[in-house]
Design a protein around this motif. Structure first.
Motif, PDB file in Angstrom:
ATOM      1  N   GLY A 152     -76.176  29.043  26.032  1.00  0.00           N
ATOM      2  CA  GLY A 152     -76.730  27.890  26.733  1.00  0.00           C
ATOM      3  C   GLY A 152     -76.466  26.605  25.961  1.00  0.00           C
ATOM      4  O   GLY A 152     -75.387  26.398  25.399  1.00  0.00           O
ATOM      5  N   PRO A 153     -77.458  25.689  25.882  1.00  0.00           N
ATOM      6  CA  PRO A 153     -77.234  24.418  25.179  1.00  0.00           C
ATOM      7  C   PRO A 153     -77.014  24.565  23.682  1.00  0.00           C
ATOM      8  O   PRO A 153     -76.533  23.644  23.038  1.00  0.00           O
ATOM      9  N   LYS A 154     -77.362  25.720  23.132  1.00  0.00           N
ATOM     10  CA  LYS A 154     -77.139  25.933  21.703  1.00  0.00           C
ATOM     11  C   LYS A 154     -75.651  25.889  21.358  1.00  0.00           C
ATOM     12  O   LYS A 154     -75.281  25.623  20.216  1.00  0.00           O
ATOM     13  N   ARG A 155     -74.781  26.109  22.369  1.00  0.00           N
ATOM     14  CA  ARG A 155     -73.343  26.081  22.119  1.00  0.00           C
ATOM     15  C   ARG A 155     -72.877  24.714  21.645  1.00  0.00           C
ATOM     16  O   ARG A 155     -71.856  24.607  20.959  1.00  0.00           O
ATOM     17  N   LEU A 156     -73.630  23.661  21.971  1.00  0.00           N
ATOM     18  CA  LEU A 156     -73.237  22.314  21.591  1.00  0.00           C
ATOM     19  C   LEU A 156     -73.382  22.080  20.098  1.00  0.00           C
ATOM     20  O   LEU A 156     -72.919  21.060  19.586  1.00  0.00           O
ATOM     21  N   GLU A 157     -74.042  22.995  19.379  1.00  0.00           N
ATOM     22  CA  GLU A 157     -74.068  22.907  17.918  1.00  0.00           C
ATOM     23  C   GLU A 157     -72.675  23.119  17.341  1.00  0.00           C
ATOM     24  O   GLU A 157     -72.366  22.642  16.238  1.00  0.00           O
ATOM     25  N   LEU A 158     -71.829  23.846  18.056  1.00  0.00           N
ATOM     26  CA  LEU A 158     -70.463  24.101  17.589  1.00  0.00           C
ATOM     27  C   LEU A 158     -69.531  22.955  17.950  1.00  0.00           C
ATOM     28  O   LEU A 158     -68.814  22.423  17.099  1.00  0.00           O
ATOM     29  N   ASP A 159     -69.524  22.605  19.221  1.00  0.00           N
ATOM     30  CA  ASP A 159     -68.576  21.607  19.707  1.00  0.00           C
ATOM     31  C   ASP A 159     -68.983  21.201  21.116  1.00  0.00           C
ATOM     32  O   ASP A 159     -69.837  21.835  21.730  1.00  0.00           O
ATOM     33  N   GLU A 160     -68.349  20.146  21.599  1.00  0.00           N
ATOM     34  CA  GLU A 160     -68.573  19.763  22.978  1.00  0.00           C
ATOM     35  C   GLU A 160     -67.861  20.756  23.903  1.00  0.00           C
ATOM     36  O   GLU A 160     -67.023  21.541  23.474  1.00  0.00           O
ATOM     37  N   ASP A 161     -68.199  20.680  25.181  1.00  0.00           N
ATOM     38  CA  ASP A 161     -67.669  21.659  26.122  1.00  0.00           C
ATOM     39  C   ASP A 161     -66.149  21.621  26.216  1.00  0.00           C
ATOM     40  O   ASP A 161     -65.505  22.658  26.380  1.00  0.00           O
ATOM     41  N   ALA A 162     -65.560  20.424  26.116  1.00  0.00           N
ATOM     42  CA  ALA A 162     -64.094  20.344  26.175  1.00  0.00           C
ATOM     43  C   ALA A 162     -63.469  21.057  24.990  1.00  0.00           C
ATOM     44  O   ALA A 162     -62.471  21.769  25.123  1.00  0.00           O
ATOM     45  N   GLY A 163     -64.045  20.863  23.795  1.00  0.00           N
ATOM     46  CA  GLY A 163     -63.531  21.560  22.617  1.00  0.00           C
ATOM     47  C   GLY A 163     -63.716  23.058  22.710  1.00  0.00           C
ATOM     48  O   GLY A 163     -62.852  23.835  22.289  1.00  0.00           O
ATOM     49  N   LEU A 164     -64.846  23.488  23.278  1.00  0.00           N
ATOM     50  CA  LEU A 164     -65.083  24.923  23.445  1.00  0.00           C
ATOM     51  C   LEU A 164     -64.128  25.525  24.467  1.00  0.00           C
ATOM     52  O   LEU A 164     -63.685  26.669  24.314  1.00  0.00           O
ATOM     53  N   SER A 165     -63.805  24.761  25.499  1.00  0.00           N
ATOM     54  CA  SER A 165     -62.838  25.278  26.480  1.00  0.00           C
ATOM     55  C   SER A 165     -61.467  25.446  25.851  1.00  0.00           C
ATOM     56  O   SER A 165     -60.707  26.353  26.211  1.00  0.00           O
ATOM     57  N   THR A 166     -61.139  24.602  24.873  1.00  0.00           N
ATOM     58  CA  THR A 166     -59.883  24.765  24.137  1.00  0.00           C
ATOM     59  C   THR A 166     -59.874  26.082  23.376  1.00  0.00           C
ATOM     60  O   THR A 166     -58.856  26.774  23.323  1.00  0.00           O
ATOM     61  N   ARG A 167     -61.012  26.443  22.794  1.00  0.00           N
ATOM     62  CA  ARG A 167     -61.089  27.719  22.082  1.00  0.00           C
ATOM     63  C   ARG A 167     -60.962  28.896  23.053  1.00  0.00           C
ATOM     64  O   ARG A 167     -60.306  29.900  22.739  1.00  0.00           O
ATOM     65  N   VAL A 168     -61.586  28.765  24.218  1.00  0.00           N
ATOM     66  CA  VAL A 168     -61.583  29.875  25.174  1.00  0.00           C
ATOM     67  C   VAL A 168     -60.192  30.097  25.764  1.00  0.00           C
ATOM     68  O   VAL A 168     -59.776  31.245  25.971  1.00  0.00           O
ATOM     69  N   TYR A 169     -59.448  29.047  26.006  1.00  0.00           N
ATOM     70  CA  TYR A 169     -58.162  29.187  26.684  1.00  0.00           C
ATOM     71  C   TYR A 169     -56.986  29.025  25.720  1.00  0.00           C
ATOM     72  O   TYR A 169     -56.194  29.948  25.541  1.00  0.00           O
ATOM     73  N   GLU A 170     -56.858  27.869  25.091  1.00  0.00           N
ATOM     74  CA  GLU A 170     -55.699  27.613  24.239  1.00  0.00           C
ATOM     75  C   GLU A 170     -55.653  28.562  23.045  1.00  0.00           C
ATOM     76  O   GLU A 170     -54.617  29.153  22.732  1.00  0.00           O
ATOM     77  N   GLN A 171     -56.785  28.696  22.360  1.00  0.00           N
ATOM     78  CA  GLN A 171     -56.772  29.470  21.117  1.00  0.00           C
ATOM     79  C   GLN A 171     -56.750  30.972  21.377  1.00  0.00           C
ATOM     80  O   GLN A 171     -56.219  31.726  20.563  1.00  0.00           O
ATOM     81  N   VAL A 172     -57.313  31.409  22.471  1.00  0.00           N
ATOM     82  CA  VAL A 172     -57.185  32.838  22.811  1.00  0.00           C
ATOM     83  C   VAL A 172     -55.732  33.150  23.150  1.00  0.00           C
ATOM     84  O   VAL A 172     -55.194  34.191  22.755  1.00  0.00           O
ATOM     85  N   ASP A 173     -55.072  32.259  23.887  1.00  0.00           N
ATOM     86  CA  ASP A 173     -53.655  32.466  24.199  1.00  0.00           C
ATOM     87  C   ASP A 173     -52.780  32.387  22.956  1.00  0.00           C
ATOM     88  O   ASP A 173     -51.676  32.942  22.939  1.00  0.00           O
ATOM     89  N   ALA A 174     -53.257  31.698  21.915  1.00  0.00           N
ATOM     90  CA  ALA A 174     -52.500  31.622  20.671  1.00  0.00           C
ATOM     91  C   ALA A 174     -52.400  32.969  19.967  1.00  0.00           C
ATOM     92  O   ALA A 174     -51.596  33.140  19.048  1.00  0.00           O
ATOM     93  N   LEU A 175     -53.207  33.950  20.401  1.00  0.00           N
ATOM     94  CA  LEU A 175     -53.155  35.296  19.821  1.00  0.00           C
ATOM     95  C   LEU A 175     -52.068  36.156  20.452  1.00  0.00           C
ATOM     96  O   LEU A 175     -51.813  37.266  19.992  1.00  0.00           O
ATOM     97  N   ASP A 176     -51.429  35.655  21.510  1.00  0.00           N
ATOM     98  CA  ASP A 176     -50.462  36.466  22.261  1.00  0.00           C
ATOM     99  C   ASP A 176     -49.312  36.932  21.380  1.00  0.00           C
ATOM    100  O   ASP A 176     -49.007  38.127  21.305  1.00  0.00           O
ATOM    101  N   ASP A 177     -48.639  35.988  20.709  1.00  0.00           N
ATOM    102  CA  ASP A 177     -47.486  36.360  19.885  1.00  0.00           C
ATOM    103  C   ASP A 177     -47.880  37.294  18.743  1.00  0.00           C
ATOM    104  O   ASP A 177     -47.078  38.135  18.318  1.00  0.00           O
TER     105      ASP A 177
END
Length: 574
Positions: free
Chosen positions: A107-132
């Protein structure tokens, strides 16, 4: 011999890899067959070339061996790539689902890590970075061990000098690969940080574009975004530069090593070796055999070098992904259970009760002593200046924070983790900035609620005073809106949030500054709407003095010392 200690990032990636252990095991067996096919192909081709030169005939058996080995190797490599791609896709899919579920739970506790845009980068960009890493590097690690070893054992009976050249140069290739790879890891971490910053700035600019235009600050915002974009471009080029440097270094050492083998074999066939003049150390068949195996010996090493930056990139991504999963709630609370036999009479107990509730985090007081109670259908107005703990109290009520001291009781009983889902089903939460998704108004109203009938939707919109402006839209409730609510005013978006709360059938409403971004006139209209819509509900609303909630039957003032009940009027619902 002690096993090398894994870093947290390596352990995280290893744990993910275990989910597809069977597929990676199959890839290893395919690697064994590929190594044997390489040796068979070299032997067949060397025989064909030697007999063509020496005897002028074409050996069909050797040609069939070489051709069969070549086809088998191609088929095995195709199967290997398909299995690796499937394993990588499964790992990334399950990890992304796990991240989304975890962020939803936080929930809102996620904002202790980063804003939602930054978290979406982790969910999509950085997860895809594990492909290779999973599709190329992990299977290549085994191949880079087994193929060179197979070739070394195949070369040793033929020429110990060629064996020595291979054995001496291979570690050098690995050494320089690791040396350049560590620099690439730092560059990848910096690139991910800049990408997260760029995502956050872009989201902020998108949400506040209207306000920036009003303040005539769009040029400065654009310059700020351009500077971050330039920094991201610079870090990306730095990563690519290191990747090309790594590839060039490996190609250089591999080429020099192959040239050394070719020089040795050429001088040997000419009987011009300084220590063996007049004598050929190997036959023409053996020379062709060694020369064909030399590129195959270094090929896995060169390929691993190309893929090594994928490992560093994956470890950089794993660091930030693991941060999200590491942010968890306590499995148990510092709550005192009540053994009062009168607790069974739930109707006589307050719905929500705080007893000496306080919360400190890292030595900083997040919430001072709070002793108060909320009865069913009470409507409480909580006010206080910023930093005294209003949002912290809301986080405790929502179950997103459990590291507190004192008692938080629901109908006389402490809220336990096993009862959290049932408790949240009773809640309707309206944050300062309600969250919306790209879709229609109806889809947003049903978000988290499920499908609603047209009558239920219409009644909720009428009670929330949304029916007039929704009905005036061209497509009504099927009108598409963006995450920022494009086309609707702030007051209209807040009324839609009230309609969503009505559809949830929740009996407890928690509102955190619902009028913070509205002008006085619009805020008053929204509060009047809340007065009518929340009739018969239990309400806790946080609002500044600039937006007084005159219809609340309790008024609380929160300070650094605690909460003071300023006014309390018994409810008289019939």
């Amino acid at each position: 011999m002690r096993k090398p200690v894994k870093t947290p990032e390596q352990q995280f990636l290893f744990d993910l890899q275990q989910a597809e252990k069977g597929r990676f095991q199959a890839v290893k067996w395919l690697g064994v067959l590929i190594a044997l096919a390489i040796v068979a192909q070299a032997l067949g081709l060397a025989t064909v070339f030697a007999e063509l030169v020496l005897e002028g005939r074409f050996p069909l058996e050797a040609a069939a061996l070489a051709g069969g080995a070549f086809v088998l190797k191609a088929v095995l490599q195709f199967c290997r790539e398909q299995i690796c791609a499937t394993a990588s896709r499964n790992i990334r899919f399950s990890l992304r689902q796990r991240l989304i579920d975890h962020l939803t739970f936080l929930g809102p506790k996620r904002l202790e890590l980063d804003e939602d845009a930054g978290l979406s980068t982790r969910v999509y960009e950085q997860v895809d970075a594990l492909d290779d890493y999973f599709s190329r590097y992990v299977p290549q690690v085994f191949l880079v061990t087994f193929v060179p070893l197979t070739i070394l054992f195949s070369v040793l009976p033929v020429s110990w000098i060629a064996f020595a050249i291979f054995a001496f140069t291979a570690p050098l290739v690995v050494f320089f690969m690791i040396l350049v790879g560590h620099k690439a890891a730092n560059a990848n971490r910096k690139q991910f940080q800049v990408l997260s910053l760029l995502s956050n700035q872009f989201m902020d600019l998108n949400q506040g574009l209207a306000e920036l235009k009003r303040l005539e600050q769009t040029d400065s915002a654009r310059e700020r975004l351009a500077l971050t974009a330039s920094e991201y471009q610079r870090t990306t080029m730095g990563v690519l530069r290191l990747a090309f440097l790594s590839t060039a270094t490996l190609e250089l050492f591999s080429s020099v090593a192959i040239a050394m083998v070719a020089l040795y074999l050429g001088l040997g066939l000419l009987e011009q070796l300084p220590w063996q003049v007049g004598v050929a150390p190997v036959s023409l068949l053996a020379a062709f055999y060694l020369l064909l195996l030399a590129p195959e010996f270094y090929l896995p090493l060169r390929q691993l070098g190309n893929d090594y930056h994928a490992k560093q990139k994956a470890e950089a991504a794993a660091t930030q992904i693991a941060e999200v999963l590491a942010l968890t709630h306590a499995d148990s609370c510092d709550l005192a259970a009540t053994n009062d036999p009168a607790a069974s009479a739930a109707q006589a107990l307050p719905l929500i009760e705080f007893k000496a509730l306080h919360w400190s985090n890292g030595g900083r007081v997040r919430l001072a002593n709070l002793s108060a109670q909320i009865n069913p259908r009470d409507r409480v107005w909580l006010r206080g200046h910023s930093g005294v703990g209003k949002s912290s109290l809301m986080a405790i009520l929502l179950g997103f924070e459990q590291h507190f001291q004192g008692q938080f009781l629901i109908e006389g009983q402490p809220l336990r983790p096993t009862e959290m889902a049932a408790w949240r089903r009773r809640l309707a939460w309206l944050p300062q900035t309600p969250e919306w998704v790209q879709g229609t108004i109806r889809q947003n109203l049903e978000l988290g609620v499920g499908h609603c009938t047209d009558d239920a939707l219409r009644n909720a919109l009428i009670k929330a005073q949304c029916w007039d402006f929704v009905g005036s839209l061209r497509f009504g409730w099927d009108t598409a809106i963006s995450e920022a609510g494009t086309g609707l005013s702030g007051g209209q978006m807040q009324r839609l949030s009230i309609a969503r709360a009505l559809l949830s059938q929740a009996d407890i409403w928690l509102l955190d500054e619902p009028c913070s971004s509205l002008d006085s006139e619009t805020a008053e209209q929204v509060l009047n709407t809340l007065d009518e819509a929340s009739y018969g509900k239990t309400v806790l609303i946080i609002s500044h003095d600039t937006h007084p909630v005159i219809w609340a039957n309790q008024q609380w003032l929160m300070t650094e010392e605690g909460v003071h009940v300023e006014a309390q009027t018994p409810i008289t619902y019939v």
